[in-house]
Scaffold this motif. Structure first.
Motif, PDB file in Angstrom:
ATOM      1  N   THR A 192     -68.349  22.257 -62.027  1.00 12.84           N
ATOM      2  CA  THR A 192     -67.785  21.043 -61.979  1.00 12.84           C
ATOM      3  C   THR A 192     -67.807  20.550 -60.465  1.00 12.84           C
ATOM      4  O   THR A 192     -68.351  21.227 -59.546  1.00 12.84           O
ATOM      5  N   ASP A 193     -67.229  19.287 -60.127  1.00 17.90           N
ATOM      6  CA  ASP A 193     -67.318  18.991 -58.644  1.00 17.90           C
ATOM      7  C   ASP A 193     -66.200  19.499 -57.670  1.00 17.90           C
ATOM      8  O   ASP A 193     -66.148  19.121 -56.549  1.00 17.90           O
ATOM      9  N   LYS A 194     -65.313  20.280 -58.174  1.00 14.30           N
ATOM     10  CA  LYS A 194     -64.129  21.040 -57.333  1.00 14.30           C
ATOM     11  C   LYS A 194     -64.936  21.790 -56.568  1.00 14.30           C
ATOM     12  O   LYS A 194     -65.761  22.820 -56.574  1.00 14.30           O
ATOM     13  N   THR A 195     -64.198  22.042 -55.246  1.00 11.59           N
ATOM     14  CA  THR A 195     -64.587  22.648 -54.216  1.00 11.59           C
ATOM     15  C   THR A 195     -64.337  24.158 -54.357  1.00 11.59           C
ATOM     16  O   THR A 195     -63.041  24.122 -54.922  1.00 11.59           O
ATOM     17  N   LEU A 196     -65.206  24.967 -54.281  1.00  9.24           N
ATOM     18  CA  LEU A 196     -64.864  26.496 -54.652  1.00  9.24           C
ATOM     19  C   LEU A 196     -63.898  27.028 -54.004  1.00  9.24           C
ATOM     20  O   LEU A 196     -63.766  26.568 -52.636  1.00  9.24           O
ATOM     21  N   SER A 197     -62.624  27.648 -54.421  1.00  6.72           N
ATOM     22  CA  SER A 197     -61.700  28.346 -53.571  1.00  6.72           C
ATOM     23  C   SER A 197     -62.015  29.647 -52.788  1.00  6.72           C
ATOM     24  O   SER A 197     -61.518  30.111 -52.349  1.00  6.72           O
ATOM     25  N   TYR A 198     -63.462  29.833 -52.991  1.00  2.36           N
ATOM     26  CA  TYR A 198     -63.800  31.209 -52.254  1.00  2.36           C
ATOM     27  C   TYR A 198     -64.106  30.957 -50.593  1.00  2.36           C
ATOM     28  O   TYR A 198     -64.230  29.842 -50.174  1.00  2.36           O
ATOM     29  N   LYS A 239     -69.559  25.098 -46.016  1.00  5.07           N
ATOM     30  CA  LYS A 239     -68.617  25.890 -45.335  1.00  5.07           C
ATOM     31  C   LYS A 239     -69.145  26.573 -44.095  1.00  5.07           C
ATOM     32  O   LYS A 239     -68.220  27.301 -43.294  1.00  5.07           O
ATOM     33  N   HIS A 264     -72.731  29.705 -59.774  1.00  6.08           N
ATOM     34  CA  HIS A 264     -73.691  28.930 -60.003  1.00  6.08           C
ATOM     35  C   HIS A 264     -75.043  29.424 -60.961  1.00  6.08           C
ATOM     36  O   HIS A 264     -75.465  28.717 -61.784  1.00  6.08           O
ATOM     37  N   ARG A 304     -69.189  19.357 -48.112  1.00  3.11           N
ATOM     38  CA  ARG A 304     -68.785  20.559 -48.865  1.00  3.11           C
ATOM     39  C   ARG A 304     -69.215  21.991 -48.385  1.00  3.11           C
ATOM     40  O   ARG A 304     -69.047  22.956 -48.752  1.00  3.11           O
ATOM     41  N   PRO A 331     -73.570  29.759 -51.573  1.00  6.27           N
ATOM     42  CA  PRO A 331     -72.551  30.051 -52.541  1.00  6.27           C
ATOM     43  C   PRO A 331     -71.714  28.617 -53.043  1.00  6.27           C
ATOM     44  O   PRO A 331     -71.163  28.635 -54.102  1.00  6.27           O
ATOM     45  N   ASP A 332     -71.883  27.785 -52.360  1.00  8.94           N
ATOM     46  CA  ASP A 332     -71.042  26.661 -52.627  1.00  8.94           C
ATOM     47  C   ASP A 332     -72.107  25.426 -53.165  1.00  8.94           C
ATOM     48  O   ASP A 332     -71.463  24.384 -53.574  1.00  8.94           O
ATOM     49  N   GLY A 357     -69.218  32.420 -55.406  1.00 11.21           N
ATOM     50  CA  GLY A 357     -70.036  31.185 -55.450  1.00 11.21           C
ATOM     51  C   GLY A 357     -71.330  31.295 -56.017  1.00 11.21           C
ATOM     52  O   GLY A 357     -71.651  30.616 -57.077  1.00 11.21           O
ATOM     53  N   THR A 358     -72.117  31.944 -55.598  1.00  8.05           N
ATOM     54  CA  THR A 358     -73.599  32.199 -56.119  1.00  8.05           C
ATOM     55  C   THR A 358     -73.493  32.689 -57.398  1.00  8.05           C
ATOM     56  O   THR A 358     -74.199  32.233 -58.138  1.00  8.05           O
ATOM     57  N   PRO A 363     -65.830  31.139 -47.226  1.00 10.58           N
ATOM     58  CA  PRO A 363     -67.286  30.664 -46.906  1.00 10.58           C
ATOM     59  C   PRO A 363     -68.176  32.245 -46.935  1.00 10.58           C
ATOM     60  O   PRO A 363     -68.085  33.119 -46.546  1.00 10.58           O
ATOM     61  N   PHE A 369     -84.833  21.069 -56.263  1.00  9.03           N
ATOM     62  CA  PHE A 369     -83.748  21.954 -56.581  1.00  9.03           C
ATOM     63  C   PHE A 369     -82.483  21.303 -56.417  1.00  9.03           C
ATOM     64  O   PHE A 369     -82.257  20.585 -55.396  1.00  9.03           O
ATOM     65  N   LYS A 370     -81.614  21.162 -57.499  1.00  7.82           N
ATOM     66  CA  LYS A 370     -80.178  20.558 -56.976  1.00  7.82           C
ATOM     67  C   LYS A 370     -79.234  21.497 -57.941  1.00  7.82           C
ATOM     68  O   LYS A 370     -79.603  21.952 -58.894  1.00  7.82           O
ATOM     69  N   ARG A 371     -77.985  21.476 -57.605  1.00  5.63           N
ATOM     70  CA  ARG A 371     -76.856  22.081 -58.020  1.00  5.63           C
ATOM     71  C   ARG A 371     -76.733  21.866 -59.589  1.00  5.63           C
ATOM     72  O   ARG A 371     -76.928  20.529 -60.007  1.00  5.63           O
ATOM     73  N   THR A 426     -79.640  20.179 -51.878  1.00  6.51           N
ATOM     74  CA  THR A 426     -80.309  19.462 -52.638  1.00  6.51           C
ATOM     75  C   THR A 426     -81.881  19.666 -51.804  1.00  6.51           C
ATOM     76  O   THR A 426     -82.020  19.467 -50.803  1.00  6.51           O
ATOM     77  N   VAL A 427     -83.110  20.163 -52.713  1.00  2.80           N
ATOM     78  CA  VAL A 427     -84.315  20.316 -52.158  1.00  2.80           C
ATOM     79  C   VAL A 427     -85.564  19.484 -52.596  1.00  2.80           C
ATOM     80  O   VAL A 427     -85.357  19.274 -53.844  1.00  2.80           O
ATOM     81  N   CYS A 438     -71.231  28.997 -43.478  1.00  2.00           N
ATOM     82  CA  CYS A 438     -71.106  30.415 -43.723  1.00  2.00           C
ATOM     83  C   CYS A 438     -72.604  30.719 -42.971  1.00  2.00           C
ATOM     84  O   CYS A 438     -72.571  31.947 -42.722  1.00  2.00           O
TER      85      CYS A 438
END
Ligand code: TPP
Ligand code: SF4
Ligand code: SF4
Lengths: 75, 265
Positions: B21-27, A16, B38, A14, A63-64, B34-35, B29, B14-16, A68-69, A18
């Protein structure tokens, strides 16, 4: 003296590549790999894992949301 | 020390957020969209209001926000998100309703909807991601494009005499009585991300009190449109966008907290 040791796990496919995490890491832990992932991006990884303090800076700016930390106090 | 001694569930810090959702962001890099996504979802998760929050996506790169934020969402015609959010909020006054809009959406085609929703004091939140350009359509000049800034429709830089001045929507709407909390933040550095998260928390508090509109601008990069690497675009943003779009609170609890006259110059 208590010291913080940290580690990050990057969801390689996942990422990118950047580089925003790299410049946000205060301990210069992170680099971009020479290898690429399935999409052709140079994904981030712990180049100097012993530096990581688990501060979460890289993960919260990503951004993506691929980092995980983990953090552990060591004596 | 072996890394595997650190990477254990009990050491997780820390985790997302699960609300993405699990979809890859269309933005692209490194894009700040994206930030920002989240962060909004983290706050919704922390407040435990996933089932009570309704978002309105715009036209622009974030047109697909409803694919990424795991809450009830709809998508409005270009610039009309504040009008759609008004309707939703009036039908369901106890839901948290927000719009998520770019600067082309909010400050060009949607200027009327933005100003009047703010002036009516609708009890909604507006998230305004200002990257000074029309990202989605190929980097055309926006009302927010800086003086001298190059875009695909101002290749020699924005010329004030023929193209007019960049507009500070956030300072403008702060002067309307319907807005309660108005702030400008950024998400390119960890310290900014932490401040923006506090601002988003505050915006949801205001929405809960139903005393008027909360407006959170996030100054962001469009590295594709600006034709820079993500890291360079964030440096350019600090050097060029922040002097014209200074960060910080503009209105808190219905009171202007900064000198707008000097800032509007
Ligand atoms: C009625 C209408 N007019 C024009 C367009 C073309 N259009 C699509 S996105 C866009 C601008 C988006 O820019 P912005 O709101 O700044 O968002 P960004 O893509 O930069 O995040 C325009 C003009 C459209 N889709 N609909
Ligand atoms: S910020 Fe995220 S997407 Fe960008 S290089 Fe780092 S881990 Fe990859
Ligand atoms: S074009 Fe610009 S705003 Fe759109 S995703 Fe790419 S960097 Fe982000």
């Amino acid at each position: 003296m208590a010291k913080m040791r940290g580690a990050i796990v990057v969801d390689i496919e996942r990422c990118k590549g950047c580089g925003v995490c790299v410049v946000n890491c205060p301990t210069d832990t992170i680099g971009l790999s020479k290898e690429v992932n399935g999409k052709g991006y140079h994904y981030s990884y712990m180049e100097y894992p012993e530096n990581c303090t688990g501060c979460t800076n890289c993960a919260i700016v990503c951004p993506d949301g691929v980092i995980t930390v983990y953090r552990l106090k060591v004596e | 020390m072996d890394i595997n001694e650190i990477i254990k569930p009990e050491n997780l810090v820390f985790k997302r957020t699960e609300l993405m959702t699990d979809k890859t962001l269309s933005y692209c890099p490194g894009c700040g969209h994206g930030t920002a996504h989240h962060l909004i979802m983290e706050v919704v998760e922390e407040l435990g209001i996933q089932a009570d929050t309704i978002g309105v996506a715009p036209v622009g790169c974030s047109v697909l926000a409803y694919e990424f934020m795991d809450i009830d969402m709809t998508q409005a015609a270009h610039g009309r998100a504040p009008a759609v959010a008004t309707g939703i909020k009036r039908l369901w006054p106890d839901k948290y309703v927000f719009t998520y809009q770019g600067d082309g959406d909010l400050a060009a085609i949607g200027t009327a909807e933005t100003i009047h929703a703010c002036n009516r004091g609708e009890n909604i939140i507006i998230f305004f991601v200002n990257n000074g350009i029309y990202g989605m359509t190929g980097g055309q000049m926006a009302p927010t494009t800086l003086e001298g800034m190059r875009s695909s429709t101002s290749p020699y830089g924005r010329d004030l005499a023929s193209m007019g001045h960049p507009i500070k929507m956030t300072e403008l709407i702060a002067q309307l009585p319907g807005t309660v909390y108005v702030t400008r933040q950024a998400v390119h550095k960890a310290a900014n991300v932490r401040k923006t998260k506090k601002a988003i928390h505050k915006a949801f508090e205001v929405a809960k009190e139903k005393k008027g509109l909360a407006f959170v601008e996030i100054v962001s990069n469009c590295n594709s449109g600006w034709k820079m690497t993500p890291v360079d675009s964030n440096i350019w943003m600090e050097e060029n966008m922040f002097p014209f779009y200074p960060l910080g609170d503009i209105k808190v609890d219905g009171k202007i907290v900064k000198d707008l006259m000097s800032d509007l110059m």
